[in-house]
Design an enzyme around this catalytic site. Sequence first.
Site, PDB file in Angstrom:
ATOM      1  N   ILE A  43     -13.265 -53.042 -27.322  1.00  0.00           N
ATOM      2  CA  ILE A  43     -12.685 -53.892 -26.283  1.00  0.00           C
ATOM      3  C   ILE A  43     -12.906 -53.185 -24.945  1.00  0.00           C
ATOM      4  O   ILE A  43     -12.287 -52.149 -24.682  1.00  0.00           O
ATOM      5  CB  ILE A  43     -11.183 -54.140 -26.532  1.00  0.00           C
ATOM      6  N   GLU A  44     -13.810 -53.720 -24.157  1.00  0.00           N
ATOM      7  CA  GLU A  44     -14.124 -53.105 -22.864  1.00  0.00           C
ATOM      8  C   GLU A  44     -13.193 -53.625 -21.783  1.00  0.00           C
ATOM      9  O   GLU A  44     -12.513 -54.645 -21.957  1.00  0.00           O
ATOM     10  CB  GLU A  44     -15.589 -53.374 -22.508  1.00  0.00           C
ATOM     11  N   CYS A  53     -12.721 -48.023 -28.335  1.00  0.00           N
ATOM     12  CA  CYS A  53     -13.725 -48.206 -29.393  1.00  0.00           C
ATOM     13  C   CYS A  53     -13.135 -48.990 -30.580  1.00  0.00           C
ATOM     14  O   CYS A  53     -11.925 -48.999 -30.800  1.00  0.00           O
ATOM     15  CB  CYS A  53     -14.195 -46.858 -29.918  1.00  0.00           C
ATOM     16  N   GLU A  55     -13.279 -48.298 -33.721  1.00  0.00           N
ATOM     17  CA  GLU A  55     -12.619 -47.456 -34.718  1.00  0.00           C
ATOM     18  C   GLU A  55     -11.160 -47.223 -34.348  1.00  0.00           C
ATOM     19  O   GLU A  55     -10.263 -47.285 -35.185  1.00  0.00           O
ATOM     20  CB  GLU A  55     -13.320 -46.090 -34.841  1.00  0.00           C
ATOM     21  N   CYS A  84     -17.835 -41.972 -31.866  1.00  0.00           N
ATOM     22  CA  CYS A  84     -17.861 -41.017 -30.746  1.00  0.00           C
ATOM     23  C   CYS A  84     -16.875 -39.887 -31.034  1.00  0.00           C
ATOM     24  O   CYS A  84     -16.054 -39.964 -31.944  1.00  0.00           O
ATOM     25  CB  CYS A  84     -17.531 -41.730 -29.433  1.00  0.00           C
ATOM     26  N   CYS A  87     -13.093 -40.814 -31.067  1.00  0.00           N
ATOM     27  CA  CYS A  87     -12.663 -41.488 -32.298  1.00  0.00           C
ATOM     28  C   CYS A  87     -12.555 -40.485 -33.447  1.00  0.00           C
ATOM     29  O   CYS A  87     -11.623 -40.553 -34.251  1.00  0.00           O
ATOM     30  CB  CYS A  87     -13.629 -42.617 -32.659  1.00  0.00           C
TER      31      CYS A  87
END
Length: 129
Positions: A43-44, A53, A55, A84, A87
């Site tokens: 979700i940006e 992210c 995850e 990343c 996460c």
Amino acid sequence: MSDKKLRDLAQEASTRSYSPYSKAKVGSAVETDDGHVYQGCNIENSSFGGTVCAERVAIWKAVSEGHKKLKKVYVYTIDGWPPCGMCLQVMTEFSSLDMEITFGDKAGNEKTKKLGELLTHAFTPDHLK
Ligand code: ZN
């Protein structure tokens, strides 16, 4: 839950990605030690710092529902990106370093690694005891 089912759920979650800036659609599915499964998508946010992210969305859904021990994580992207570092750090809070993380791509290729392989010398809750 089978790896195939977890993959299907992660891929499905990626279709709900809110990624107008990167255009990168990421989906994740996490299974808890008591068999519950939670999906997440990236979700940006226009502030960028508010972006989260897939995850972590899935993990936070699990934790917020009272499931604090992860058994397996699957991450789906078109190109098979691994999680990343942030996460991976969050995963250390809610799983053992032996937990398997699979990341798969659109073509069906998959890699499975243990959390401790991806985040060597992990900082864990044990360091604060
Ligand atoms: Zn991440």
